[in-house]
Scaffold this active site. Structure first.
Site, PDB file in Angstrom:
ATOM      1  N   ASN A 142       0.921  -1.193  -0.088  1.00 16.39           N
ATOM      2  CA  ASN A 142       0.116   0.004   0.212  1.00 16.39           C
ATOM      3  C   ASN A 142       1.182   1.265  -0.091  1.00 16.39           C
ATOM      4  OD1 ASN A 142      -2.805  -1.372   0.874  1.00 16.39           O
ATOM      5  ND2 ASN A 142      -1.300  -2.134   2.231  1.00 16.39           N
ATOM      6  N   SER A 147      -3.178   2.536   6.736  1.00 12.47           N
ATOM      7  CA  SER A 147      -3.695   2.921   8.167  1.00 12.47           C
ATOM      8  C   SER A 147      -3.326   2.024   9.131  1.00 12.47           C
ATOM      9  CB  SER A 147      -5.076   3.298   7.923  1.00 12.47           C
ATOM     10  OG  SER A 147      -5.656   2.069   7.395  1.00 12.47           O
ATOM     11  N   LYS A 301      -1.881  -2.454  -8.536  1.00 15.05           N
ATOM     12  CA  LYS A 301      -2.015  -4.256  -8.450  1.00 15.05           C
ATOM     13  C   LYS A 301      -1.365  -4.521  -9.972  1.00 15.05           C
ATOM     14  CE  LYS A 301      -4.840  -4.836  -4.864  1.00 15.05           C
ATOM     15  NZ  LYS A 301      -4.878  -3.441  -4.026  1.00 15.05           N
ATOM     16  N   GLY A 365      -8.586  -0.562  -0.464  1.00 19.53           N
ATOM     17  CA  GLY A 365      -9.533  -0.516   0.587  1.00 19.53           C
ATOM     18  C   GLY A 365     -10.270  -1.488   0.806  1.00 19.53           C
TER      19      GLY A 365
HETATM   20  P1  ADP Z   1      -6.887  -3.736  -1.055  1.00 16.55           P
HETATM   21  O1  ADP Z   1      -6.221  -2.824  -1.847  1.00 16.55           O
HETATM   22  O2  ADP Z   1      -8.626  -3.950  -1.268  1.00 16.55           O
HETATM   23  O3  ADP Z   1      -6.606  -4.057   0.370  1.00 16.55           O
HETATM   24  P2  ADP Z   1      -5.803  -6.618  -1.052  1.00 16.55           P
HETATM   25  O4  ADP Z   1      -4.905  -7.076  -2.215  1.00 16.55           O
HETATM   26  O5  ADP Z   1      -5.002  -6.137  -0.047  1.00 16.55           O
HETATM   27  O6  ADP Z   1      -6.523  -5.396  -1.813  1.00 16.55           O
HETATM   28  O7  ADP Z   1      -6.779  -7.645  -0.778  1.00 16.55           O
HETATM   29  C1  ADP Z   1      -7.730  -7.286   0.236  1.00 16.55           C
HETATM   30  C2  ADP Z   1      -7.970  -8.686   1.112  1.00 16.55           C
HETATM   31  O8  ADP Z   1      -8.268  -9.708   0.234  1.00 16.55           O
HETATM   32  C3  ADP Z   1      -6.538  -9.021   1.802  1.00 16.55           C
HETATM   33  O9  ADP Z   1      -6.570  -8.210   3.009  1.00 16.55           O
HETATM   34  C4  ADP Z   1      -6.696 -10.465   2.038  1.00 16.55           C
HETATM   35  O10 ADP Z   1      -7.453 -10.817   3.168  1.00 16.55           O
HETATM   36  C5  ADP Z   1      -7.405 -10.948   0.805  1.00 16.55           C
HETATM   37  N1  ADP Z   1      -6.514 -11.160  -0.287  1.00 16.55           N
HETATM   38  C6  ADP Z   1      -5.796 -10.644  -1.194  1.00 16.55           C
HETATM   39  N2  ADP Z   1      -5.254 -11.276  -2.192  1.00 16.55           N
HETATM   40  C7  ADP Z   1      -5.053 -12.432  -1.531  1.00 16.55           C
HETATM   41  C8  ADP Z   1      -4.402 -13.618  -1.701  1.00 16.55           C
HETATM   42  N3  ADP Z   1      -3.572 -13.741  -3.168  1.00 16.55           N
HETATM   43  N4  ADP Z   1      -4.693 -14.984  -1.193  1.00 16.55           N
HETATM   44  C9  ADP Z   1      -5.720 -14.768  -0.152  1.00 16.55           C
HETATM   45  N5  ADP Z   1      -6.098 -13.705   0.235  1.00 16.55           N
HETATM   46  C10 ADP Z   1      -6.076 -12.708  -0.436  1.00 16.55           C
HETATM   47 MG    MG Z   2      -4.991  -4.726   1.275  1.00 19.37          MG
END
Ligand code: ADP
Ligand code: MG
Length: 470
Positions: A142, A147, A301, A365
């Protein structure tokens, strides 16, 4: 915590102590009902018990943080890389395209900003392998509005007390100190110093609805402790009060701003025409933006997926083979859905076996990713259209669940099977070409019940936690 997890009386007693301790320590959030008021608040959700984290993986995550700082900062200065990497995405994703247009516009004009401040949080899960060993896998980094560094500076004390109440005094003494609020403030203070104007303030760019204000206040108060003035403003205020002088110094109603710390600005919904204009004004200014728009783009991403391609890290960080190896060791499988044979193939694989993957759009988010049946349906629908390019695919990480209690206001006390996500805060300051600060600034452990595939603390899914190293 096998012995206490099933001891209902001990858990009830400890939970009551925990909630009061959290309130006393300032682990607070405004309520959903009165999100604008600080005279009605509640505790931010947290686990009753600290969660086990493998020590080696925790140390690995800390050890790679300076490398990630360097990488993000390097990408933010590499126009060619950002342009190439995001070319397919901005054709179909309006939000990224809009950010990208501002990025190009400020580059064409020439940057007025000479001091750069990065605050990021690299998030990981512990992938549980067939041989029962766990591996550190980065979920995302991030680069804007990362946060909970403030509130989590106060959770270890709560968990220490809980462990003592549960008769685990020895274990309580093993919980690590953790103070991201101080570390983030140090970075902001350094940037303010290098900006070099005693009169200038630090501006927190905040949301209209500020439920998580106490998290930000923790950092804010650290700055006041250093005698640095802080103001809190929204995009709308910038539109109404902001201006640049001839050398593009930023003023808010006549007050010079040295540092703009964004805790807002990462979702499309906040940007109406006026707010886009405000964003452009900030980016054009000499003020230190945390992050500048290039660094925000470096956190997409799509960039994360591009970094996993063979040779990319080596090209971005020549002369840093050890950093490259440490960074690569944290990567999960990431796949481009760009048009072409490779994208066709991985799309077909994911449709056939959706539980192996996560489908991610260019959003931040929480709550935006797609899993399982929903992933299959959406991918079926868009697999032959350019729209699929706005997503990436990622291997799904499968951590080993553990039992815990998620303490949430107005919710019953019940045991849940949980998984955790570890975040490491990174902070760096660059003046011109020289990194004058580059360090890890503390950690954040968030834990959620396994029935939720997605979502952070602000989204109401995960709760604050403290790592117990094993
Ligand atoms: P954001 O920018 O919305 O926070 P993330 O990539 O952090 O996007 O994904 C949000 C949530 O989804 C993560 O906090 C995690 O709990 C779950 N997540 C994301 N990527 C994975 C993954 N590759 N495997 C398992 N859970 C995932
Ligand atoms: Mg995240």
């Amino acid at each position: 915590w096998q012995d206490v997890v099933r001891d209902a009386a001990a858990v009830r007693e400890a939970a009551a102590v925990a909630v009061d301790a959290a309130l006393l320590a300032g682990v607070l959030m405004r309520t959903g009902e009165q999100p604008h008021a600080s005279d009605v608040v509640n505790y931010a959700p947290f686990t009753l018990l600290p969660s086990a984290v493998p020590r080696a993986l925790f140390e690995q995550a800390y050890a790679v943080q300076q490398d990630f700082n360097l990488l993000v900062d390097t990408i933010s200065q590499n126009k060619e890389f950002l342009e190439q990497t995001l070319a397919s995405t901005i054709k179909v994703d309006d939000f990224t395209a809009r950010l990208f247009r501002i990025y190009m516009q400020v580059l064409e004009e020439g940057l007025a900003q000479t001091v750069f401040l990065g605050i990021n949080r690299s998030d990981y899960m512990f992938d549980h392998g067939l041989d029962s060993t766990a591996a550190l896998r980065q979920i995302e980094i991030n680069t804007i509005a990362a946060s909970f560094g403030g509130l989590t500076s106060r959770t270890a004390d709560v968990h220490r007390l809980v462990l003592k109440v549960l008769g685990k005094t020895e274990e309580a003494s093993h919980l690590l100190p953790n103070n991201p609020a101080k570390g983030l403030a140090l970075g902001i203070a350094k940037a303010w110093e290098f900006y070099g104007s005693q009169r200038a303030v630090v501006m927190f760019l905040v949301e209209d609805v500020q439920r998580n204000i106490f998290d930000q206040r923790c950092v804010e108060n650290e700055l006041w402790n250093r005698n640095i003035r802080v103001v809190r403003k929204r995009f709308r205020d910038v539109f109404e009060q902001g201006s640049l002088d001839a050398s593009r110094r930023l003023y808010m109603d006549g007050q010079e701003v040295a540092v703009v710390y964004y805790r807002e600005g990462y979702v499309p919904q906040v940007y109406d025409q006026q707010n886009w204009e405000a964003r452009l004004l900030l980016e054009r200014s000499r003020a230190v933006k945390c992050p500048d728009i290039a660094t925000q783009l470096a956190g997409t991403k799509k960039v994360q997926q591009a970094l996993s391609q063979p040779g990319t890290l080596e090209k971005l960080l020549p002369g840093h083979p050890e950093a490259v190896a440490r960074i690569r060791a944290t990567f999960a499988g990431l796949y481009s859905l760009d048009e072409g044979e490779e994208g066709d193939r991985i799309a077909a694989t994911a449709i056939a076996d959706p539980d192996r993957f996560v489908l991610k759009p260019q959003r931040e988010g929480g709550g935006n990713n797609l899993y399982g049946e929903e992933l299959r349906e959406v991918l079926e629908k868009i697999k032959d259209s350019p729209e699929r390019t706005s997503y990436i695919l990622m291997d799904k990480i499968k951590p080993q669940p553990a039992l815990n209690y998620l303490l949430r206001a107005h919710s019953p006390l019940q045991v849940s099977e949980c998984i955790s996500e570890l975040g490491i805060f990174g902070v760096y300051v660059r003046q011109g070409q020289e990194l004058v600060l580059n360090q890890a600034a503390g950690h954040l452990l968030r834990t959620k019940a396994i029935e939720h595939a997605d979502g952070g603390v602000a989204a109401g899914v995960a709760v604050l936690d403290t790592p117990y190293l094993v």
